[in-house]
Design a protein around this motif. Structure first.
Motif, PDB file in Angstrom:
ATOM      1  N   VAL A  92       8.114  33.183  -4.108  1.00  0.00           N
ATOM      2  CA  VAL A  92       8.985  34.206  -4.786  1.00  0.00           C
ATOM      3  C   VAL A  92       8.351  35.621  -5.119  1.00  0.00           C
ATOM      4  O   VAL A  92       8.953  36.488  -5.032  1.00  0.00           O
ATOM      5  CB  VAL A  92       8.923  33.581  -6.430  1.00  0.00           C
ATOM      6  N   SER A  93       6.879  35.750  -4.902  1.00  0.00           N
ATOM      7  CA  SER A  93       6.361  36.860  -4.958  1.00  0.00           C
ATOM      8  C   SER A  93       6.707  37.635  -3.846  1.00  0.00           C
ATOM      9  O   SER A  93       7.048  38.896  -3.635  1.00  0.00           O
ATOM     10  CB  SER A  93       4.740  36.781  -4.986  1.00  0.00           C
TER      11      SER A  93
ATOM     12  N   MET B 225       5.654  27.739  -4.336  1.00  0.00           N
ATOM     13  CA  MET B 225       6.609  28.262  -5.024  1.00  0.00           C
ATOM     14  C   MET B 225       6.538  29.622  -5.577  1.00  0.00           C
ATOM     15  O   MET B 225       7.254  30.897  -5.213  1.00  0.00           O
ATOM     16  CB  MET B 225       7.288  27.352  -6.047  1.00  0.00           C
TER      17      MET B 225
END
Length: 314
Positions: free
Chosen positions: A11-12, A7
């Motif tokens: 997200v990054s 996750m």
């Protein structure tokens, strides 16, 4: 823990893409002006993020190396125009050796390949290995000039197309090497990490041996590790390895270490009495000799006054 790391990585990656794609009004994000108008940037940004989301959503359906490889091929097809779009915005003219090559090419085009400054000839006398890149850059710029696209104050779009293509191919070959050495899951993570570094660094699209030269040692490693399946592939494996080794030596002499290591491993694993090992080695050496002769041919087409006694600054 695995889900949390996945996750965080996702997200990054999304944030990096959002910042790069949607920051058309932030001049500090760019080394040159944007290729397209800002409203068009927004539309393309939405499409790009949608495409990336689609590919990441389908990544959960991967069940083995074959499906992972198909996914990587499709992702590379998306990444290529995406990287080109980004690079048109953050590409920049650097100094050092790249700047000298760029200046030499500009003089070549202005003089119609008839003359260059004496200082440029002195530089290529010191560093003759850059003659190969000089010739390739000059040809690409000549193609642009022929179509009326070349502008000495702008960055070469043809160079960007070629560099982005080589960069994407490098990432794919790295994935294939990792598949052979490790598992397809580790190879997929390695490819995603590689593409993240490529996306956030403008230096990866500079047309120079530090960036485009990476494909040669990785390609050599892949050819050595991959088992040929046809008689034609078996015959051409070692000549191709030798030729790529020569190109590696021309672009970046340090990368030739990979070829030396492969030959040593090849000799240590095979019996010295086996004729095939000697035949493959001889074919490799012949192909290498042909490759390193290329700059000598290129030099004859360039108006450079090369002084062999100044080689490598001696």
């Amino acid at each position: 823990i695995t889900s949390g790391v996945t996750m965080l990585f996702a997200v990054s990656t999304v944030l990096i893409n959002l910042i790069v794609v949607f920051s058309g009004t932030h001049s500090w994000m760019y080394k040159t002006e944007g290729l397209l108008a800002y409203p068009i940037d927004l539309v393309l940004g939405v499409l790009i993020i949608t495409a990336l989301s689609f590919f990441f959503a389908n990544a959960k359906n991967l069940r083995g190396e074959k499906t992972a490889t198909r996914f990587i091929k499709k992702a590379c097809c998306v990444a290529y125009p995406l990287l080109f779009y980004w690079s048109c915005n953050y590409a920049f003219k650097t100094g050092w050796d790249v700047g000298i090559i760029d200046g030499t090419v500009s003089e070549l085009l202005k003089s119609h390949w008839t003359s260059v400054g004496e200082w440029y000839s002195s530089y290529f006398s010191w560093y003759p290995n850059n003659i190969f890149l000089l010739w390739c850059t000059a040809v690409l710029r000549a193609v642009e000039a022929g179509f009326g696209l070349f502008n000495s104050s702008a960055f070469s779009r043809v160079e960007l197309l070629i560099t982005c293509c080589i960069t994407i191919m490098t990432s794919y070959l790295m994935y294939r090497v990792l598949c052979i050495l490790t598992s397809w899951r580790m190879a997929l993570c390695g490819w995603l990490l590689c593409m993240t570094y490529i996306a956030i660094s403008p230096w990866t699209i500079v047309f120079y041996s530090d960036s485009i030269g990476l494909i040669v040692p990785i390609g050599i490693f892949y050819l050595y590790l991959k088992e040929p399946k046809t008689s034609c592939a078996i015959k051409w494996k070692w000549p191709l390895l030798g030729f790529l080794s020569g190109i590696a030596y021309i672009l970046k002499p340090q990368t030739f270490i990979v070829s030396i290591a492969i030959v040593l491993i090849h000799f240590s694993l095979e019996s010295s009495r086996d004729k095939r090992i000697w035949i493959s080695t001889i074919m490799c050496v012949i192909a290498f000799s042909v490759a390193i002769f290329i700059p000598s041919i290129q030099k004859k087409t360039l108006p450079l006054n090369i002084d062999a006694e100044q080689k490598f600054g001696l």
